[in-house]
Scaffold this motif. Structure first.
Motif, PDB file in Angstrom:
ATOM      1  N   TYR A 124     -23.683 -42.240  -1.051  1.00 50.84           N
ATOM      2  CA  TYR A 124     -23.775 -41.087  -0.145  1.00 50.84           C
ATOM      3  C   TYR A 124     -22.482 -40.937   0.655  1.00 50.84           C
ATOM      4  O   TYR A 124     -21.946 -39.830   0.802  1.00 50.84           O
ATOM      5  CB  TYR A 124     -24.957 -41.254   0.803  1.00 50.84           C
ATOM      6  CG  TYR A 124     -25.025 -40.179   1.868  1.00 50.84           C
ATOM      7  CD1 TYR A 124     -25.645 -38.961   1.617  1.00 50.84           C
ATOM      8  CD2 TYR A 124     -24.440 -40.385   3.120  1.00 50.84           C
ATOM      9  CE1 TYR A 124     -25.688 -37.966   2.588  1.00 50.84           C
ATOM     10  CE2 TYR A 124     -24.472 -39.405   4.103  1.00 50.84           C
ATOM     11  CZ  TYR A 124     -25.100 -38.197   3.825  1.00 50.84           C
ATOM     12  OH  TYR A 124     -25.120 -37.204   4.796  1.00 50.84           O
ATOM     13  N   ALA A 156     -29.527 -41.973   5.347  1.00 47.26           N
ATOM     14  CA  ALA A 156     -29.059 -40.966   4.386  1.00 47.26           C
ATOM     15  C   ALA A 156     -28.638 -41.646   3.090  1.00 47.26           C
ATOM     16  O   ALA A 156     -27.925 -42.652   3.098  1.00 47.26           O
ATOM     17  CB  ALA A 156     -27.882 -40.184   4.969  1.00 47.26           C
ATOM     18  N   ASP A 207     -27.616 -40.295  10.819  1.00 49.17           N
ATOM     19  CA  ASP A 207     -28.792 -40.678  10.037  1.00 49.17           C
ATOM     20  C   ASP A 207     -28.399 -41.814   9.100  1.00 49.17           C
ATOM     21  O   ASP A 207     -27.878 -41.592   8.010  1.00 49.17           O
ATOM     22  CB  ASP A 207     -29.309 -39.478   9.241  1.00 49.17           C
ATOM     23  CG  ASP A 207     -30.512 -39.828   8.369  1.00 49.17           C
ATOM     24  OD1 ASP A 207     -31.048 -40.939   8.513  1.00 49.17           O
ATOM     25  OD2 ASP A 207     -30.907 -38.977   7.532  1.00 49.17           O
TER      26      ASP A 207
END
Length: 281
Positions: A231, A23, A20
């Motif tokens: 992240y 993210a 992803d």
């Protein structure tokens, strides 16, 4: 879904395609989680210095994916006497005349230490493959050699954590531009960074095969979407902390009896020692 040689199920379209890439994490959450992870890493290092455990952390990823920034969040809080970062570049003549794993054997962590490899032995099946720097027969043989190398290390008690930071081409180009504009970051750029973009598809294929062939039970790969640096950092540090802490008592080690006796004689402060032990328990 296809199945790799290690027996793992490969996501349709490839490992990288399954990530992803949107993210992300909010800055406030990032700061809180980062601080907790750094404290946990400090406890892990303290425990390793006492138990004699050792760990090798491998960072691979695209240029400008954030490997250096993640490593700095570790080195900023760990004691350099038990923590070493090895930036891996092209081998010098001495190592070119020897087996390519030689320079990595020499840099493995001693008992009680943690070593980080900013790029690693996987260069043989990544850049050396894509840039045709080594004959095909040699880089193909390297998958088996690397698996055995890591099996030997883990069997001897060294924990291995392998992180790959993945970014998309547009994000990488934006980060290149930011580095060009910032005089303090231009040193991070090289001609090879731009040249490597021409081999993006070939590198993706090399990464996919690397994961298929060398993600094993004792040394699995962790692929992290890194379009959002914050992240990626907290995700990587959490994976590292979880692996390094597994089965390890992170409680502060007991005070050496000789230290306690010497301190008592000087400070006459047995209550101080007791209260200190209470705060750290």
């Amino acid at each position: 879904m296809a199945k790799g040689k290690t027996g793992r199920r490969r996501p349709r379209g490839g490992h990288l395609a399954s990530l992803d890439m949107d993210a992300s994490i909010k800055r406030a959450d990032y700061e809180v989680r980062l601080k907790k992870l750094q404290t946990r890493l400090q406890r892990i290092q303290q425990a390793y210095l006492y138990t004699g455990d050792a760990a090798a952390i491998v960072f691979e990823g695209w240029d400008a994916a954030g490997k250096g920034g993640t490593i700095r969040r570790m080195s900023a809080v760990l004691d350099p006497r038990g923590f070493k970062v090895w930036p891996i570049a092209a081998p010098r003549r001495y190592h070119l005349e020897r087996h390519y794993l030689t320079r990595f054997w020499e840099r493995l962590p001693p008992n009680g230490a943690i070593s980080v490899f900013d790029r690693s032995w996987y260069g043989r099946v990544l850049v050396e493959r894509v840039e045709a720097l080594t004959p095909e027969a040699r880089w193909r043989r390297a998958y088996e050699e690397i698996n055995e190398f890591e099996r030997i290390l883990t069997a001897d008690g060294t924990r291995i954590v392998k992180i790959f930071l993945h970014v998309t081409p547009d994000v990488q180009l934006r980060r290149f531009e930011e580095r060009l504009r910032d005089p303090m970051k231009r040193w991070k750029l090289s001609y090879e960074d731009f040249r490597n973009r021409r081999h993006w598809g070939e590198m993706e294929a090399a990464i996919e095969e690397m994961v298929d062939r060398t993600s094993t039970k004792h040394a699995p790969w962790h692929l992290i979407p890194a379009n959002d640096k914050k992240y990626a950092r907290v995700t990587a540090l959490r994976l590292i902390a979880d692996r390094l802490a597994k089965g390890v008592d992170l409680a502060p080690p007991p005070l050496d009896v000789r230290v306690e006796t010497a301190a008592g004689e000087i400070f006459e402060a047995s209550d101080l020692i007791a209260s200190t032990a209470g705060r750290t328990s």
